[in-house]
Design an enzyme around this catalytic site. Structure first.
Site, PDB file in Angstrom:
ATOM      1  N   GLY A 159       0.852  -1.190   0.000  1.00  0.00           N
ATOM      2  CA  GLY A 159       0.000   0.000   0.000  1.00  0.00           C
ATOM      3  C   GLY A 159       0.882   1.232   0.000  1.00  0.00           C
ATOM      4  N   ARG A 160       0.325   2.314   0.522  1.00  0.00           N
ATOM      5  CA  ARG A 160       1.059   3.587   0.493  1.00  0.00           C
ATOM      6  C   ARG A 160       2.382   3.501   1.242  1.00  0.00           C
ATOM      7  NH1 ARG A 160      -4.779   5.867   1.284  1.00  0.00           N
ATOM      8  NH2 ARG A 160      -4.734   4.145   2.730  1.00  0.00           N
ATOM      9  N   ILE A 161       2.369   2.891   2.440  1.00  0.00           N
ATOM     10  CA  ILE A 161       3.601   2.850   3.244  1.00  0.00           C
ATOM     11  C   ILE A 161       4.610   1.904   2.596  1.00  0.00           C
ATOM     12  CG2 ILE A 161       4.560   2.268   5.511  1.00  0.00           C
ATOM     13  CD1 ILE A 161       1.781   3.095   6.702  1.00  0.00           C
ATOM     14  N   ARG A 182      -1.824  -8.966  -2.561  1.00  0.00           N
ATOM     15  CA  ARG A 182      -2.919  -9.625  -3.283  1.00  0.00           C
ATOM     16  C   ARG A 182      -3.076  -9.015  -4.667  1.00  0.00           C
ATOM     17  NH1 ARG A 182      -7.872  -9.371   0.614  1.00  0.00           N
ATOM     18  NH2 ARG A 182      -6.805  -7.399   0.789  1.00  0.00           N
ATOM     19  N   SER A 183      -3.078  -7.668  -4.710  1.00  0.00           N
ATOM     20  CA  SER A 183      -3.199  -7.047  -6.024  1.00  0.00           C
ATOM     21  C   SER A 183      -1.861  -6.454  -6.436  1.00  0.00           C
ATOM     22  CB  SER A 183      -4.288  -5.972  -6.009  1.00  0.00           C
ATOM     23  OG  SER A 183      -4.082  -5.099  -4.938  1.00  0.00           O
ATOM     24  N   ILE A 241       6.409  -3.593  10.940  1.00  0.00           N
ATOM     25  CA  ILE A 241       5.787  -2.330  11.376  1.00  0.00           C
ATOM     26  C   ILE A 241       4.287  -2.366  11.059  1.00  0.00           C
ATOM     27  CG2 ILE A 241       7.845  -0.883  11.214  1.00  0.00           C
ATOM     28  CD1 ILE A 241       6.606   0.182   8.508  1.00  0.00           C
ATOM     29  N   ALA A 242       3.760  -3.575  10.785  1.00  0.00           N
ATOM     30  CA  ALA A 242       2.354  -3.684  10.371  1.00  0.00           C
ATOM     31  C   ALA A 242       1.451  -3.749  11.599  1.00  0.00           C
ATOM     32  CB  ALA A 242       2.183  -4.896   9.476  1.00  0.00           C
ATOM     33  N   ARG A 243       1.245  -4.924  12.109  1.00  0.00           N
ATOM     34  CA  ARG A 243       0.433  -5.135  13.308  1.00  0.00           C
ATOM     35  C   ARG A 243       0.926  -6.395  13.993  1.00  0.00           C
ATOM     36  NH1 ARG A 243      -1.156  -0.776  13.514  1.00  0.00           N
ATOM     37  NH2 ARG A 243      -3.273   0.063  13.454  1.00  0.00           N
ATOM     38  N   GLU A 272       0.135  -6.551  22.391  1.00  0.00           N
ATOM     39  CA  GLU A 272       0.824  -5.375  22.927  1.00  0.00           C
ATOM     40  C   GLU A 272      -0.118  -4.532  23.792  1.00  0.00           C
ATOM     41  OE1 GLU A 272       1.856  -3.726  18.989  1.00  0.00           O
ATOM     42  OE2 GLU A 272       0.600  -1.989  19.480  1.00  0.00           O
ATOM     43  N   HIS A 290       5.737   0.420  19.312  1.00  0.00           N
ATOM     44  CA  HIS A 290       4.714   0.875  18.350  1.00  0.00           C
ATOM     45  C   HIS A 290       4.802   2.395  18.142  1.00  0.00           C
ATOM     46  CE1 HIS A 290       0.504  -0.198  16.589  1.00  0.00           C
ATOM     47  NE2 HIS A 290       1.115   0.736  15.859  1.00  0.00           N
ATOM     48  N   ILE A 291       5.959   2.819  17.621  1.00  0.00           N
ATOM     49  CA  ILE A 291       6.200   4.264  17.465  1.00  0.00           C
ATOM     50  C   ILE A 291       6.468   4.668  16.019  1.00  0.00           C
ATOM     51  CG2 ILE A 291       6.998   4.680  19.826  1.00  0.00           C
ATOM     52  CD1 ILE A 291       9.909   4.477  18.713  1.00  0.00           C
TER      53      ILE A 291
HETATM   54  C1  8YV Z   1      -0.829   4.374  15.775  1.00  0.00           C
HETATM   55  C2  8YV Z   1      -0.742   2.874  13.721  1.00  0.00           C
HETATM   56  O1  8YV Z   1       0.098   5.033  16.546  1.00  0.00           O
HETATM   57  O2  8YV Z   1      -1.907   4.360  12.340  1.00  0.00           O
HETATM   58  C3  8YV Z   1      -1.731   3.194  12.670  1.00  0.00           C
HETATM   59  O3  8YV Z   1      -2.348   2.270  12.134  1.00  0.00           O
HETATM   60  O4  8YV Z   1      -0.416   1.759  13.925  1.00  0.00           O
HETATM   61  C4  8YV Z   1      -0.113   3.950  14.533  1.00  0.00           C
HETATM   62  O5  8YV Z   1       0.105   5.059  13.734  1.00  0.00           O
HETATM   63  C5  8YV Z   1      -1.440   3.278  16.563  1.00  0.00           C
HETATM   64  O6  8YV Z   1      -2.511   2.721  15.888  1.00  0.00           O
HETATM   65  C6  8YV Z   1      -1.900   3.741  17.890  1.00  0.00           C
HETATM   66  O7  8YV Z   1      -2.792   2.839  18.387  1.00  0.00           O
END
Ligand code: 8YV
Length: 336
Positions: A159-161, A182-183, A241-243, A272, A290-291
């Site tokens: 995606g964008r990031i 996927r695409s 850096i996703a989730r 987390e 998560h920064i």
């Molecule tokens: C947030 C992020 O700081 O935008 C998102 O999806 O993961 C981060 O930018 C985070 O979601 C805070 O909960």
């Protein structure tokens, strides 16, 4: 009973004082203060009678909360990822949901690249060594890591990031860029960032540095687990850096311990802010809380975008009636 005519807003996360002050002009604001309101019972209690909620990647907004708080008309998030919000449940109840895309893309890509470089060049591990007073002599292999320039950058999710990270790697570091999504991007989007679509298997096998930027969903749960880690090069690094939940953290800790991959950089974690205890004891992992989007200007831009959406839902300001980054704008359309 409300003491003012203003709609009630629960700001369920810590928030800039200036943003709270601006919101207070239009809403009766209940602000979380120093700590996000994550406990579902407390959230339901504080959201009683509220017309809107301002959130981020937490707390969880689900059908049970919406049913307990039927006055809520809008849930506006300052995060781009919205896996904490049950959007279909909101849509079914006519609740507008917005997120905060674009404003954090470059900041988050900077961080993803920095975390990948710190991981490849063993920056955290070597700093701990120095602080512990263990640096007594030069060695040719002292914290020798792997190169970033010229190495193959792999991106899962484009995606964008993902595209912003690819651009950094391609233009700044001469990295061949492969990705799986996927695409597939159109050729005119692939060319300027030097990106080539590959299968997930090829991505795992060929990447020297694999960066995860895929949104979290049932289909990306544990996209990287023991069998995927086993397909990666033993010299490779993995950056998430996703989730949390995209990676099986227990399997990753084991792979790092066994040196099945060289190192990992993690900004997000399953469950987390708790972190899998095994990740805390392996040396070859860089851990951050998560920064990735956390530059002050960007966090402010995220909050401002959430505020714009919120005001728009309540018919206030330049975007009145048209929240700029609504995820389910159809709930605002008058019934035909
Ligand atoms: C947030 C992020 O700081 O935008 C998102 O999806 O993961 C981060 O930018 C985070 O979601 C805070 O909960």
């Amino acid at each position: 009973m409300s003491l003012s005519d203003k709609p009630r807003l629960l700001v369920a996360i810590p928030m800039f004082a200036e943003v709270l002050a601006a919101l207070a002009e239009h809403f009766e604001v209940d602000a979380a203060g120093e700590h996000p309101i994550e406990d579902p019972a407390e959230l339901a209690r504080r959201a009683q009678g509220c017309s809107a909620l301002l959130v981020a990647g937490m707390p969880r907004i689900d059908a049970a909360l919406l049913d307990a708080c039927p006055t809520v008309r809008a849930v506006c998030s300052m995060a781009v990822g919205y896996n904490n919000i049950d959007v279909p449940a909101c849509t079914a109840r006519g609740v507008l949901v917005s997120n905060a895309p674009d404003v954090l893309t470059e900041t988050t890509a900077d961080f993803g690249f920095a975390l990948m470089m710190a991981t490849a060049r063993r920056i955290a591990e070597s700093e701990h060594f120095l602080r512990a007073g263990q640096w007594t002599q030069w060695r040719y292999d002292l914290f020798a890591g792997s190169d970033v320039h010229g190495a193959t950058l792999g991106i899962l999710g484009m995606g964008r990031i993902g595209q912003a990270i690819a651009r950094r790697g391609h233009l700044g570091f001469g990295m061949p860029v492969i990705y799986h999504n996927r695409s597939r991007l159109p050729a005119e989007a692939e060319a300027p960032i030097g990106a080539r679509w590959v299968s997930k298997e090829d991505l795992l096998r060929e990447a020297d540095h694999l960066v995860l930027v895929v949104p979290y969903s049932a289909s990306s749960h544990h996209a990287i687990g023991a069998s995927e880690l086993a397909q990666m090069k033993p010299t490779a690094t993995l950056t998430n850096i996703a989730r949390g939940g995209v990676v099986d953290d227990a399997a990753l800790a084991q792979a790092l311990r066994d040196k099945r991959i060289a190192a990992a950089g993690l900004d997000v974690f399953e469950g987390e802010p708790a972190v899998h205890p095994d990740l805390l004891t392996v040396p070859n992992v860089v851990l951050t809380p998560h920064i990735a989007s956390a530059s002050l200007p960007t966090r402010r831009a995220m909050a401002d975008l959430a505020q714009r959406n919120l005001l728009a839902v309540f018919g206030i300001g330049a975007d009145a009636g048209r929240p700029p980054t609504a995820l389910n704008p159809e709930v605002l359309k008058p019934a035909a």
